[in-house]
Enzyme design. Sequence first.
Site, PDB file in Angstrom:
ATOM      1  N   HIS A 180     -29.849  19.806  -4.552  1.00 23.29           N
ATOM      2  CA  HIS A 180     -30.229  19.192  -5.830  1.00 23.29           C
ATOM      3  C   HIS A 180     -29.663  17.788  -5.974  1.00 23.29           C
ATOM      4  CE1 HIS A 180     -26.257  20.857  -7.243  1.00 23.29           C
ATOM      5  NE2 HIS A 180     -26.249  19.731  -7.919  1.00 23.29           N
ATOM      6  N   ASP A 211     -29.383  25.633  -1.596  1.00 31.89           N
ATOM      7  CA  ASP A 211     -28.905  24.414  -2.260  1.00 31.89           C
ATOM      8  C   ASP A 211     -28.004  23.575  -1.346  1.00 31.89           C
ATOM      9  OD1 ASP A 211     -28.641  22.503  -4.172  1.00 31.89           O
ATOM     10  OD2 ASP A 211     -27.486  23.712  -5.593  1.00 31.89           O
ATOM     11  N   SER A 289     -20.734  18.141  -7.049  1.00 33.58           N
ATOM     12  CA  SER A 289     -21.783  18.754  -6.240  1.00 33.58           C
ATOM     13  C   SER A 289     -21.731  18.242  -4.804  1.00 33.58           C
ATOM     14  CB  SER A 289     -23.162  18.439  -6.829  1.00 33.58           C
ATOM     15  OG  SER A 289     -23.359  19.118  -8.028  1.00 33.58           O
TER      16      SER A 289
END
Length: 599
Positions: A180, A211, A289
């Site tokens: 993402h 992911d 992230s």
Amino acid sequence: MGGNKRKRPHKSKTSAPETLDHPTPAPSPAPVTATATAVAAPNSAANTASMEDVFSVSNVELIDNTVSPRVRRHRGRPKKVPVHSDKPLSLATGRRLSRPLDKGDGDFSVPGDAGMSTLVAMEVDKGWEARVLPAMDSVVKVFCVHTEPNFSLPWQRKRQYSSSSSGFVIGGRRVLTNAHSVEHYTQVKLKKRGSDTKYLATVLAIGTECDIAMLTVDDDEFWQGMSPVEFGELPALQDAVTVVGYPIGGDTISVTSGVVSRIEILSYVHGSTELLGLQIDAAINSGNSGGPAFNDKGNCVGIAFQSLKHEDAENIGYVIPTPVIMHFIRDYEKNGGYTGFPILGVEWQKMENPDLRMATGMRPDQKGVRIRRIDPTAPESKVLKPSDVILSFDGIDIANDGTVPFRHGERIGFSYLISQKYTGDNAAIKVLRNANILKFDIKLETHRRLIPSHSKGKPPSYYIIAGFVFTTVSVPYLRSEYGKDYEYEAPVKLLDKLLHSMPQSPDEQLVVVSQVLVADINIGYEDIVNIQVLGFNGKPVKNLKSLATMVESCNDEYLKFDLDYDQIVVLRTKTAKATTLDILATHCIPSAMSDDLKS
């Protein structure tokens, strides 16, 4: 697909885990208070002091084992002290001691002269640099410019925006980050720690389900002084972890520490999948992230990727563990690209009720789960049947609640066994059917939903005739039309298809009239919005391409579309095709159909 996987959840505005997107902040941010961006401490005030002593950064070793194990780890670099200090010096750390080391009369003499003291401090300082910095230097900041498709107006894209996240270097001149973090990318750049240069990166693979994304940089200068991280084994509960990355709140590297608080099958928000995951209590915020999570040996045990935002939850972060990471890497190396995680195309029911087990012919010593439905497009549909009881997968017995043994004192959902396989692998399944035990060797494939949960970077398909905009339904489309709460705002029939319907053929799509671009020819049809198209001129509509082909080749006097809720749309064929070009010009639409329908 678990027994309760596709159930519609009760509405909760803040309880779902969220991915850690980090848009670029404004040039002059407002003053930050103590609670504005910081996550609450991992533990209550009553035990904060003791927990900091146990799990503080000073006790986390991010280094190799080349230096003497007697060297104590401290926050920052060891402090050099003047040689004229009257406090004794420890040879192990190069720091002055607050009291003598011996337990006798207190006499203590430092071996050697003052030059020896300085030399020891310098050597320890060099050792610290050699052991800590390489692990930190492997973590990079990821800058991405995204240009998302506009699913509501599929012939155009949305305004581009920028985000920043984290990543880290692995072997083979590659960098890992979150999928993402580079979703719908148009440009990706990486910046090393302490550098002022951003290097253009190339995206090698994007694993939507897990992911994870893999990048590389062509510029040799980027790789100078970069050491790949080493992967460690799956940690145990209460093992210390340290998350390193570039979260919101500053521009430099950030380190947070905590422990592993849970290991189980988690819901991956970005890919709408369920895979093995770690829950930790280290602070994870926007920008973390893609950053690595290290164990106390300095090995990477996971990738930070999402956190739980809820009024009753504090410091609940999630990490992609090593088994999932290695599956992604090996899949890429084996197939030259990402093929995905296979899935057993069945929905199952727990067999905890004794009467249910007895009715299906199970013996007291038998355990398993009952098959409710089977995906018609999955290879399993050729051998398995509804009401079969799955007893084991690859020789591992499945309990009545759908779990299997997982390390000492732990159990986990049996979907974990499936996720360890690769696309195209075979699996041995033992089932109970009519009190008889049958064994099958099944080829595992990736799962296909009638309403896909992700576009995987592809632009949306569309077809326009006489102002009617036809497109296919996907989760991004529903989110574009109805916002974050699409599961509660979208039409009930579309939600039923999303949660419960299975495709009857590999190429089946859910086609809808997205909107009607108003013109004289479509008077009276203006209110048709997001209604499924069931048929055209008496023939069923299987997908958007088949609908476009039938309309373009139609020579009948009328175009008749059969819609859901028993609605019909009738247009004169010649007039509809003649006015389409004028409608396209009015709305500045370059083509009546997307490129994927033209071939």
